[in-house]
Design a protein around this motif. Structure first.
Motif, short mmCIF file in Angstrom:
data_model
loop_
_atom_site.label_atom_id
_atom_site.label_comp_id
_atom_site.label_asym_id
_atom_site.label_seq_id
_atom_site.Cartn_x
_atom_site.Cartn_y
_atom_site.Cartn_z
N ASN A 269 0.89 -1.17 -0.01
CA ASN A 269 0.15 -0.01 0.15
C ASN A 269 0.74 1.11 -0.13
O ASN A 269 0.30 2.20 0.17
CB ASN A 269 -0.94 0.01 1.16
CG ASN A 269 -2.03 -1.01 1.03
OD1 ASN A 269 -2.31 -1.35 -0.01
ND2 ASN A 269 -2.77 -1.39 2.23
N SER A 270 2.26 1.26 -0.09
CA SER A 270 2.86 2.41 -0.21
C SER A 270 4.06 2.13 -0.98
O SER A 270 4.43 1.08 -1.38
CB SER A 270 3.46 2.67 1.37
OG SER A 270 4.48 1.67 1.78
N CYS B 57 11.77 12.49 -5.25
CA CYS B 57 11.90 13.34 -3.97
C CYS B 57 11.96 12.52 -2.56
O CYS B 57 12.03 13.15 -1.73
CB CYS B 57 10.64 14.29 -3.95
SG CYS B 57 8.95 13.44 -3.75
N ASP B 58 11.97 11.16 -2.76
CA ASP B 58 11.94 10.23 -1.61
C ASP B 58 10.89 10.36 -0.53
O ASP B 58 11.06 10.34 0.38
CB ASP B 58 13.06 10.47 -1.02
CG ASP B 58 14.51 10.00 -1.64
OD1 ASP B 58 14.35 9.22 -2.67
OD2 ASP B 58 15.59 10.74 -1.54
N THR B 59 9.80 10.85 -1.28
CA THR B 59 8.45 11.01 -0.27
C THR B 59 7.80 9.77 -0.24
O THR B 59 7.67 8.98 -1.56
CB THR B 59 7.72 11.97 -0.91
OG1 THR B 59 8.32 13.27 -0.79
CG2 THR B 59 6.27 12.14 0.10
N GLU B 60 7.37 9.13 0.94
CA GLU B 60 6.52 7.86 0.92
C GLU B 60 5.09 8.21 0.64
O GLU B 60 4.60 9.06 1.11
CB GLU B 60 6.64 7.13 2.40
CG GLU B 60 6.18 6.01 2.28
CD GLU B 60 6.30 5.17 3.63
OE1 GLU B 60 5.46 4.21 3.94
OE2 GLU B 60 6.58 5.72 4.68
N ILE B 61 4.71 7.30 -0.35
CA ILE B 61 3.19 7.69 -1.06
C ILE B 61 2.37 6.36 -0.52
O ILE B 61 2.82 5.12 -0.79
CB ILE B 61 3.46 7.71 -2.46
CG1 ILE B 61 4.27 8.85 -2.75
CG2 ILE B 61 1.83 7.89 -2.84
CD1 ILE B 61 4.75 8.72 -4.21
N VAL B 62 1.19 6.74 0.18
CA VAL B 62 0.45 5.76 0.99
C VAL B 62 -0.76 5.73 0.18
O VAL B 62 -1.28 6.77 0.06
CB VAL B 62 0.28 5.80 2.47
CG1 VAL B 62 -0.66 4.57 2.80
CG2 VAL B 62 1.54 5.79 3.07
N CYS C 255 5.92 15.88 -5.58
CA CYS C 255 6.62 16.47 -6.63
C CYS C 255 6.05 16.43 -8.11
O CYS C 255 6.42 17.26 -9.14
CB CYS C 255 7.97 16.01 -6.74
SG CYS C 255 8.16 14.42 -7.30
N LEU C 256 4.97 15.85 -8.38
CA LEU C 256 4.14 15.64 -9.45
C LEU C 256 5.08 14.94 -10.59
O LEU C 256 4.56 15.04 -11.78
CB LEU C 256 3.83 17.12 -9.95
CG LEU C 256 2.71 17.64 -9.12
CD1 LEU C 256 2.49 19.12 -9.42
CD2 LEU C 256 1.60 16.95 -8.57
N ASN C 257 6.06 14.32 -10.12
CA ASN C 257 6.57 13.37 -11.40
C ASN C 257 6.02 12.15 -11.42
O ASN C 257 5.37 11.48 -10.55
CB ASN C 257 8.07 13.39 -10.93
CG ASN C 257 8.94 14.39 -10.91
OD1 ASN C 257 9.00 15.13 -12.04
ND2 ASN C 257 9.76 15.13 -10.35
N GLU C 258 6.36 11.54 -12.51
CA GLU C 258 5.67 9.92 -12.89
C GLU C 258 6.16 9.07 -11.97
O GLU C 258 7.58 9.09 -11.70
CB GLU C 258 6.18 9.99 -14.34
CG GLU C 258 5.61 8.63 -14.81
CD GLU C 258 5.74 8.28 -16.35
OE1 GLU C 258 5.60 6.95 -16.72
OE2 GLU C 258 6.08 9.34 -17.30
#
Length: 182
Positions: A4-5, A11-16, A30-33
């Protein structure tokens, strides 16, 4: 069980993810693909690179010896900074900059290269060299000559910046405070 993440490779942000919505196609930070992250590996032969650096260094020193004076020119010094790993002259220059900078009370970041600038002196603006802007409803401008500016120079790219001295800043602030009631 599905993960789930994911960590954004940009940008090394964890996305859940929300299980109902599903996986994100773009990072919300960061809106990157997120899919199809492309990487490229480049291998460099260390011995070949060291050989090239030594040859460039040798050529620079030969150019300096050909010059009539014993002091190197700015061009040779800059090219030496760009090609050599760290020469003795460059290390001494950087140490001098470091010690000089530590003695300053304030320092500004260079807008060109983002290195911290060195205070090199003051410039006095005389009454004949300055025409203040005076708004229609005001009696005088917010900055009156003579005043001093502190001059800063970047030790990396040699860009120059002028900043009002502390006394001139206080004078300007007082002039603005007094014009509030008018």
């Amino acid at each position: 069980m599905e993960e789930n993440s994911k960590v954004c490779p940009w940008c090394d942000t964890e996305i859940v993810w929300d299980q109902e919505i599903g996986k994100e196609e773009h990072c919300p930070h960061c809106l990157n693909e997120l899919g199809n992250y492309r990487t490229m590996n480049v291998e460099i032969d260390q011995e070949e690179e060291e050989y090239e650096v030594k040859n460039k260094t040798k050529n620079i020193k030969q150019d300096e010896n050909k010059e009539n004076g014993s002091t190197p020119t700015l061009d040779s010094f800059i090219s030496q900074m760009e090609t050599e790993p760290k020469s003795e002259d460059l290390l001494q220059y950087e140490q001098g900059v470091y010690h000089y900078r530590r003695k300053q009370e304030e320092s500004f970041e260079c807008s060109n290269c983002h290195d911290f600038m060195l205070l090199v002196g003051d410039h006095e603006v005389k009454k004949d060299d300055f025409i203040p802007y005076i708004p229609v409803s005001q009696v005088q401008g917010v900055l009156q000559a003579p005043y001093k500016m502190n001059l800063y120079i970047c030790p990396s790219c040699f860009e120059m910046k002028a900043v009002l001295s502390e006394q001139a800043r206080i004078s300007m602030m007082n002039a603005l405070k007094n014009q509030q009631g008018i």
